[in-house]
Design an enzyme around this catalytic site. Structure first.
Site, mmCIF file in Angstrom:
data_model
loop_
_atom_site.group_PDB
_atom_site.id
_atom_site.type_symbol
_atom_site.label_atom_id
_atom_site.label_comp_id
_atom_site.label_asym_id
_atom_site.label_seq_id
_atom_site.Cartn_x
_atom_site.Cartn_y
_atom_site.Cartn_z
ATOM 1 N N SER A 239 0.734 -1.416 -0.047
ATOM 2 C CA SER A 239 -0.034 -0.065 0.006
ATOM 3 C C SER A 239 0.941 1.426 0.081
ATOM 4 O O SER A 239 0.422 2.133 -0.500
ATOM 5 C CB SER A 239 -1.015 0.186 1.259
ATOM 6 O OG SER A 239 -1.722 -1.238 1.293
ATOM 7 N N HIS A 303 0.613 4.382 4.410
ATOM 8 C CA HIS A 303 -0.275 4.906 3.457
ATOM 9 C C HIS A 303 -0.117 6.305 3.256
ATOM 10 O O HIS A 303 0.183 7.030 2.232
ATOM 11 C CB HIS A 303 -1.844 4.791 3.666
ATOM 12 C CG HIS A 303 -2.167 3.381 3.751
ATOM 13 N ND1 HIS A 303 -3.323 2.905 4.134
ATOM 14 C CD2 HIS A 303 -1.533 2.117 3.346
ATOM 15 C CE1 HIS A 303 -3.704 1.723 4.147
ATOM 16 N NE2 HIS A 303 -2.258 1.114 3.396
#
Length: 457
Positions: A239, A303
């Protein structure tokens, strides 16, 4: 209607046009227009508009669909339309045969195949199988891993990010290996779908080298931030790198925003709605991925860190579309601002990598980290009732000494997260010596039941 030649002979002094100004002028049919537009410049803008019209006739008018996927696809289309207009101008200048838009699209060299993206997806698939193999081909209960995947122990053996092993044992490879690991099948499918669309679109537009840079630098940078702010958690996932690619796409889109939605008097309101819808979809794309970051073994620091690094790197390495072709020459001030922004993005990325790596290398693993409360950026206890599937405390990492009488364990000396020790008496004859593993799995629940402070101090 005023012709190009009559406007060219006008005594009106030339002025500086933005692309939108040119479209407005060329769309007017009033004979009172006194604007001066060079005939060749007018022709180039008309070619660009014609290319967009041909594309809409062939593929439909779907400029802003699917959030960042649709925006980036539209940006690639705009690049192709601009290239055809440039090609037509070159052919007029050199008196070469005219090449229609449809013929140009067919004759245009094939787009770059996203081989790096495909290879990365394949490696992630292989590692997903390896993770289940390390977990004896078992899937953990949803109360342990809601993403349908292996245990934390299997993830650590596969190379998950664990701060103590990085700092204390020097296993710095754990900043890289999480980029090809996933917490479960749900995590894998969501990430690979995003990588397929975003990574593929970016690699087709900018090539493998820029794609590797915008995946690797943000991915590793996000893992460093995660290791610093969430030292007590194990995490995996591509991610961070995917958010880096999203950041690169956003940087590309913001740099070329004026060319994405060219407004005219006839479609101003439509274009405004497209702008709003695009922004909404961008927010939705990011929010969905952030929600996944609240689940176990996935974290939002990678993230957010990946997104910041992706934006900084994207603004530094991606070239904006050239609008000088339309006679829009940027002023010296604008050129200086762009140069500063590009170098600033690169400098910020390098400084952040160096500083955060130094902070990580000198971390005191006896402490909870620089921001204990920041765990809630990446964790929400769920469900919200008393019986939860996962918690955001430090009880999953407690240790204990077991004491036995004859063939049974009689008590536990449990070291709480705040280093206080609780002595727990066990029911007589309930746990035999063969129940050691079962008793170990109960330590987190004992911690939440007996420890006054469930957080590392």
């Amino acid at each position: 209607m005023t012709t190009a030649s009559s406007r060219a002979d006008s005594s009106e002094p030339p002025r500086t046009y933005s692309l939108q100004d040119l479209i407005h002028v060329l769309s007017q049919e009033s004979t009172t227009s006194a604007h001066f537009v060079d005939p060749e410049l007018e022709r180039r803008v008309l070619d660009f508009r014609l290319a967009q019209q041909k594309r809409r006739q062939k593929y439909g008018d779907s400029q802003v669909t699917g959030g960042i996927f649709g925006l980036y696809h539209h940006l690639a289309q705009t690049r192709m339309d601009l290239e055809w207009a440039q090609d037509a101008a070159w052919r007029r200048q050199h008196q070469a045969p005219y090449l229609a838009w449809s013929d140009y699209v067919e004759a245009r060299p094939q787009v770059v195949r996203p081989y790096f993206t495909w290879a990365l997806i394949a490696v992630c698939a292989i590692m997903m199988v390896v993770e289940f193999g390390l977990n004896d081909w078992n899937v953990e209960p949803l109360s342990v891993n809601p993403l349908i995947g292996p245990s934390a122990e299997a993830l650590v053996r596969a190379g998950a990010r664990e701060t103590s092993k990085i700092v204390v044992e020097g296993q710095w490879f754990r900043l890289f290996t999480p980029l090809v690991l996933h917490a479960g099948l749900i995590h894998y499918v969501v990430n690979m779908a995003a990588l397929w669309f975003i990574g593929g679109a970016f690699e087709e537009s900018h090539g493998a080298l820029y794609t590797v840079l915008l995946f690797l630098i943000p991915g590793v940078g996000g893992n460093i931030l995660s290791a610093i702010f969430l030292p007590q958690y194990v995490s995996v996932g591509a991610s961070g790198g995917i958010f880096g690619l999203i950041g690169g796409c956003v940087a590309d889109i913001t740099m070329n925003w004026p060319l994405l939605f060219i407004t005219t008097e006839q479609n101003d309101e439509i274009s405004k709605r497209q702008h709003v819808r695009a922004l909404i979809w961008l927010v939705v794309d990011i929010v969905v991925n952030a929600l996944i970051g609240f689940t176990p073994y996935v974290d939002n620091f990678s993230h957010l860190g990946g997104l910041v690094y992706g934006l900084a790197c994207g603004w530094s390495i991606i070239e904006p579309l050239k609008v000088n072709f339309f006679g829009v020459d940027a002023s010296k001030m604008k050129q200086t601002q762009r140069l500063i922004v590009r170098f600033l993005g690169l400098i910020v990325s390098l400084v952040m990598i160096i500083v955060t790596t130094g902070l990580l290398a000198n971390m005191d693993m006896e402490q909870a980290g620089p921001c204990p409360g920041c765990r809630y950026i990446s964790c929400i206890p769920f469900p919200f009732g008393e019986d939860k599937w996962w918690y955001c405390d430090d009880c999953d990492r407690v240790t204990a000494d077991l004491y036995r009488e004859d063939e049974f364990y009689s008590r536990i000396s449990l070291e709480c997260p705040n280093n206080e020790v609780e002595i727990i008496q066990l029911p007589e004859g309930q746990f035999s010596l063969e129940d050691k593993n079962s008793l170990s799995r109960k330590l987190p629940s004992y911690c939440r039941q007996y420890c006054a402070d469930r957080y590392q101090s």
